[in-house]
Design a protein around this motif. Structure first.
Motif, mmCIF file in Angstrom:
data_model
loop_
_atom_site.group_PDB
_atom_site.id
_atom_site.type_symbol
_atom_site.label_atom_id
_atom_site.label_comp_id
_atom_site.label_asym_id
_atom_site.label_seq_id
_atom_site.Cartn_x
_atom_site.Cartn_y
_atom_site.Cartn_z
ATOM 1 N N LEU A 215 -9.857 -4.706 -1.239
ATOM 2 C CA LEU A 215 -9.394 -3.799 -0.317
ATOM 3 C C LEU A 215 -8.730 -4.106 0.837
ATOM 4 C CD1 LEU A 215 -9.924 -0.872 0.331
ATOM 5 C CD2 LEU A 215 -12.019 -1.595 1.703
ATOM 6 N N ILE A 216 -7.487 -3.436 1.131
ATOM 7 C CA ILE A 216 -6.698 -3.688 2.104
ATOM 8 C C ILE A 216 -6.536 -2.339 2.937
ATOM 9 C CG2 ILE A 216 -4.378 -4.682 2.871
ATOM 10 C CD1 ILE A 216 -4.400 -5.664 -0.386
ATOM 11 N N GLN A 217 -6.848 -2.688 4.403
ATOM 12 C CA GLN A 217 -6.385 -1.484 5.109
ATOM 13 C C GLN A 217 -5.856 -1.999 6.445
ATOM 14 O OE1 GLN A 217 -10.632 -0.044 5.804
ATOM 15 N NE2 GLN A 217 -10.160 1.438 4.423
ATOM 16 N N VAL A 218 -4.809 -1.541 7.023
ATOM 17 C CA VAL A 218 -3.889 -2.224 7.847
ATOM 18 C C VAL A 218 -3.578 -0.961 8.826
ATOM 19 C CG1 VAL A 218 -1.831 -3.291 8.596
ATOM 20 C CG2 VAL A 218 -2.805 -3.690 6.316
ATOM 21 N N PRO A 219 -3.947 -0.871 10.072
ATOM 22 C CA PRO A 219 -3.459 0.163 11.029
ATOM 23 C C PRO A 219 -2.137 0.092 11.318
ATOM 24 C CG PRO A 219 -4.785 -1.538 12.106
ATOM 25 C CD PRO A 219 -5.042 -1.767 10.780
ATOM 26 N N GLY A 220 -1.334 0.971 11.785
ATOM 27 C CA GLY A 220 -0.131 0.908 12.241
ATOM 28 C C GLY A 220 0.878 0.965 11.310
ATOM 29 N N ILE A 221 0.642 0.635 10.152
ATOM 30 C CA ILE A 221 1.577 0.820 8.795
ATOM 31 C C ILE A 221 2.141 2.102 8.560
ATOM 32 C CG2 ILE A 221 2.270 0.363 6.496
ATOM 33 C CD1 ILE A 221 2.100 -2.082 8.030
ATOM 34 N N GLY A 222 3.396 2.645 8.694
ATOM 35 C CA GLY A 222 3.586 3.856 8.302
ATOM 36 C C GLY A 222 3.489 4.565 7.064
ATOM 37 N N SER A 223 3.484 3.680 5.977
ATOM 38 C CA SER A 223 3.136 4.199 4.746
ATOM 39 C C SER A 223 2.615 3.220 3.799
ATOM 40 C CB SER A 223 4.373 4.784 3.962
ATOM 41 O OG SER A 223 5.175 3.752 3.691
ATOM 42 N N ALA A 224 1.989 3.561 2.918
ATOM 43 C CA ALA A 224 1.375 2.664 1.762
ATOM 44 C C ALA A 224 2.404 1.804 1.180
ATOM 45 C CB ALA A 224 0.275 3.207 0.850
ATOM 46 N N GLN A 225 3.487 2.231 0.735
ATOM 47 C CA GLN A 225 4.716 1.544 0.353
ATOM 48 C C GLN A 225 5.221 0.739 0.943
ATOM 49 O OE1 GLN A 225 5.815 2.199 -2.965
ATOM 50 N NE2 GLN A 225 6.770 0.047 -2.678
ATOM 51 N N GLU A 226 4.874 0.876 2.458
ATOM 52 C CA GLU A 226 5.623 -0.250 3.222
ATOM 53 C C GLU A 226 4.463 -1.444 3.121
ATOM 54 O OE1 GLU A 226 6.187 -0.981 8.069
ATOM 55 O OE2 GLU A 226 6.096 1.045 7.171
ATOM 56 N N LEU A 227 3.388 -1.176 2.932
ATOM 57 C CA LEU A 227 2.410 -2.328 2.943
ATOM 58 C C LEU A 227 2.492 -2.792 1.723
ATOM 59 C CD1 LEU A 227 -0.300 -3.625 3.971
ATOM 60 C CD2 LEU A 227 -1.693 -2.162 3.323
ATOM 61 N N LYS A 228 2.478 -2.243 0.558
ATOM 62 C CA LYS A 228 2.975 -2.884 -0.683
ATOM 63 C C LYS A 228 4.223 -3.551 -0.837
ATOM 64 C CE LYS A 228 2.867 -0.007 -4.279
ATOM 65 N NZ LYS A 228 2.668 1.267 -5.240
ATOM 66 N N ASP A 229 5.126 -3.350 -0.217
ATOM 67 C CA ASP A 229 6.398 -4.202 0.034
ATOM 68 C C ASP A 229 5.965 -5.600 0.532
ATOM 69 O OD1 ASP A 229 7.780 -2.060 -1.194
ATOM 70 O OD2 ASP A 229 8.590 -1.449 0.411
ATOM 71 N N ILE A 230 5.242 -5.698 1.414
ATOM 72 C CA ILE A 230 4.806 -6.720 2.070
ATOM 73 C C ILE A 230 3.830 -7.701 1.304
ATOM 74 C CG2 ILE A 230 3.456 -7.783 4.012
ATOM 75 C CD1 ILE A 230 4.224 -5.457 5.757
ATOM 76 N N ILE A 231 2.899 -6.915 0.624
ATOM 77 C CA ILE A 231 1.819 -7.563 -0.281
ATOM 78 C C ILE A 231 2.368 -7.761 -1.480
ATOM 79 C CG2 ILE A 231 -0.512 -7.528 -1.141
ATOM 80 C CD1 ILE A 231 -1.117 -5.594 1.423
ATOM 81 N N GLY A 232 3.241 -6.918 -2.079
ATOM 82 C CA GLY A 232 3.332 -6.762 -3.591
ATOM 83 C C GLY A 232 4.539 -8.123 -3.867
ATOM 84 N N THR A 233 5.401 -8.522 -3.004
ATOM 85 C CA THR A 233 6.367 -9.632 -3.214
ATOM 86 C C THR A 233 5.574 -10.955 -3.588
ATOM 87 O OG1 THR A 233 7.612 -8.497 -1.556
ATOM 88 C CG2 THR A 233 8.361 -10.652 -2.250
ATOM 89 N N THR A 234 5.559 -11.485 -4.630
ATOM 90 C CA THR A 234 4.837 -12.643 -4.858
ATOM 91 C C THR A 234 5.572 -13.756 -4.294
ATOM 92 O OG1 THR A 234 5.871 -12.911 -6.699
ATOM 93 C CG2 THR A 234 4.083 -11.721 -7.080
ATOM 94 N N ALA A 235 6.678 -13.901 -3.720
ATOM 95 C CA ALA A 235 7.350 -15.060 -3.331
ATOM 96 C C ALA A 235 7.027 -16.035 -4.221
ATOM 97 C CB ALA A 235 6.949 -15.191 -1.908
#
Length: 553
Positions: A215-235
């Motif tokens: 479960l991931i909850q982040v205040p201040g992020i504009g959208s769930a997609q923005e959070l997915k872009d940060i997390i979903g990049t496996t690098a």
């Protein structure tokens, strides 16, 4: 005698002044937040006129720490992700092939030729041309097994090896799968936490749910997609030998090879060996920089094991291309010009400054060990958060007014002093929350309201004790002094037990429960300080000025 030493008075006033200064930025929340964001952007290289203007909105000589607002107050993004732990099994088997090949090669007279076969995910199949040598081949491959590193897998090995005709089949043991699942989840939690924290968000809630969900909850992020872009990049960074290139992505690469596209050459694909020489897991540092032509790039450095493998390969393959692969795309494929010792290098490509900075962040945080399926995603709008803030303000105001009216009606001037101390108490709570970077949630506001109600408890004990001492005709100065001295033990005992309860909530709770506990613990400390020291200072100053012959409480 009723008096307070000068150094104590100076210290009390200094603490109150510091509380006012540290809490001041919260009165200009939006302006200070824009200032902080602009300063952070300028430090990362985005030194634009707009950012300069936003940074100038708040003086640099004043503190700029703010109380971080939680998801329920500010809005933000909520994700529930499922970690694909089975991907790790497949990666482990792919990485095992070079070791199996190397251990069987010296025994070719016994086992014959060795060939890698297409395999199901999570298993490795190798065919030998001499079935009579199967016992020896199994013995050699089983020699690669390592003990399982876990309490539940004590005494077990990490791989199981069996024969199916002329094929050697290698899979992970059940104990190793369980240990791998646990390591994968812990690594995913830590990497997600590092990524989210390093890109500048505040106080995320990252919790494991069940066996393979986060479960991931982040205040201040504009959208769930923005959070997915940060997390979903496996690098996933790998350094792989280049076999060849092709314009047709459907070309058969051969067993043990794969076809990946070039990042900056549309329509061109590289044929690479699947087994990497070095992976991003062996990186110890990555920093944004510039190449010799002044273009954005990323400097990297391996740990000793990675540096040794990187150096050995470059020494043995001078003149051969070497692909740097990030998340399934070939960033560059330079030709090895010389032996690269020291385990450091540079990644170049068509990066912007922002892209090179983000890539360095992702590489430093590490690669996610497995992909993720996002099962639930939603964005909590700031309007809902503003409603919660407004409701919290109303609750705090009503509580404050009710307490002030009660203490003034009950204790007169002494009650007024307690009310002034209560105001300083609120400022100190906000100042400490800003100083330590704690997050204020809706339960945290409940903690503030509860603190307002509890804040006068100590004053009630003191004032009642002063009232009792005043009846003995010892004089007002002596009555005030004894009132504070004799109420001290009861005040300390009551607040210590409440503080312990809040500390247990903090240690055992999570998310909003911990937010409530933090505010409550801070409120207990500030309440005791203002009730014992601040009110006493005010009353002593009043007494020294008025010199009353009697006091009425």
């Amino acid at each position: 005698m009723l008096q307070i030493e000068t150094w104590k008075r100076v210290l009390i006033w200094a603490v109150l002044a510091l509380g006012i200064v540290l809490s001041l930025p919260n009165a200009f929340y939006t302006r200070v937040e824009q200032h902080n964001d602009a300063v952070a952007a300028i430090e990362k290289g985005a030194d634009t006129e707009e950012n300069q203007g936003l940074a100038a909105q708040w003086p640099d000589f004043l503190p700029s720490g703010l109380v971080n607002l939680g998801l329920d107050l500010r809005g933000g993004a909520h994700l529930l992700a499922e970690v694909k732990v089975a991907d790790v099994y497949a990666a482990r088997m792919e990485a095992l092939w070079p070791d199996v090949r190397d251990v069987l090669r010296p025994e070719r007279e016994t086992v014959g030729t060795i060939r890698l076969l297409p395999s199901e995910p999570g298993e490795l199949r190798v065919r030998i041309s001499e079935p009579a040598g199967m016992p020896r081949a199994l013995e050699l491959v089983r020699g690669l097994a390592q003990p399982v590193v876990s309490l539940t897998g004590a005494g077990s090995t990490d791989i199981q090896v069996r024969a199916e005709g002329d094929q050697i089949v290698v899979t992970l043991s059940e104990a190793e799968q369980l240990a791998t699942d646990e390591r994968t989840m812990q690594q995913s939690l830590e990497i997600i936490r590092r990524r989210i924290d390093e890109v500048g968000t505040r106080e995320p809630t990252i919790q494991r749910q069940g066996e393979d969900r986060i479960l991931i909850q982040v205040p201040g992020i504009g959208s769930a997609q923005e959070l997915k872009d940060i997390i979903g990049t496996t690098a996933q960074l790998t350094f792989q030998p280049v076999v060849g290139s092709t314009d047709n992505p459907d070309t058969a690469p051969g067993v043990g090879n794969e076809i990946l596209p070039y990042l900056d050459r549309e329509g061109t694909y590289a044929i690479l060996e699947q087994a990497p020489v070095v992976t991003g897991e062996e990186l110890v540092d990555a920093q944004p920089s510039f190449d010799q032509n002044g273009r954005p790039a990323v400097n990297f450095r391996f740990n000793p094991a990675g540096a040794r493998k990187f150096g050995d390969y470059t020494a043995d393959n001078i003149g051969s291309p070497f692909a740097i692969v990030l998340d399934g795309e070939v960033i560059s494929a330079p030709v090895i010009q010389s032996h690269i010792a020291g385990g450091s290098g540079i990644i170049t490509g068509n990066f912007t400054i922002e892209e090179s900075t983000n890539l360095a962040v992702l590489l430093r945080a590490g690669a996610l060990p497995a992909g993720m399926n996002f099962l639930e995603e939603r964005t909590i709008g700031p309007e809902l958060g503003q409603d919660s803030i407004d409701a919290g303000k109303v609750a705090a105001t009503v509580a404050m007014v009710a307490v002030v009216l009660f203490v003034i009606a009950s204790y007169g001037f002494f009650g007024f002093v307690a009310s002034v101390a209560l105001t300083f108490n609120m400022l100190l709570i906000i100042a400490i929350l800003s100083l330590i970077g704690a997050t204020l949630t809706l339960p945290g506001i409940a903690g503030i309201v509860l603190t307002i109600g509890m804040a006068v408890d100590a004053n009630v004990l003191v004032f009642e004790r002063i009232r009792e001492e005043a009846r003995t005709a010892k004089g007002p100065a002596r009555a005030i002094e004894l009132g504070y001295d004799r109420a001290m033990s009861a005040i300390v005992d009551a607040n210590i037990t409440t503080f312990f309860g809040a500390a247990i909530l903090f240690m055992l709770g999570s998310g909003p429960v911990r937010g409530f506990a933090v505010v409550l613990m801070i409120g207990i400390v500030t309440s005791v300080f203002t009730a014992i020291y601040v009110t006493r200072l005010f009353i002593v100053m009043w007494f020294e000025r008025k010199r009353p012959r009697s006091i009425e409480i």
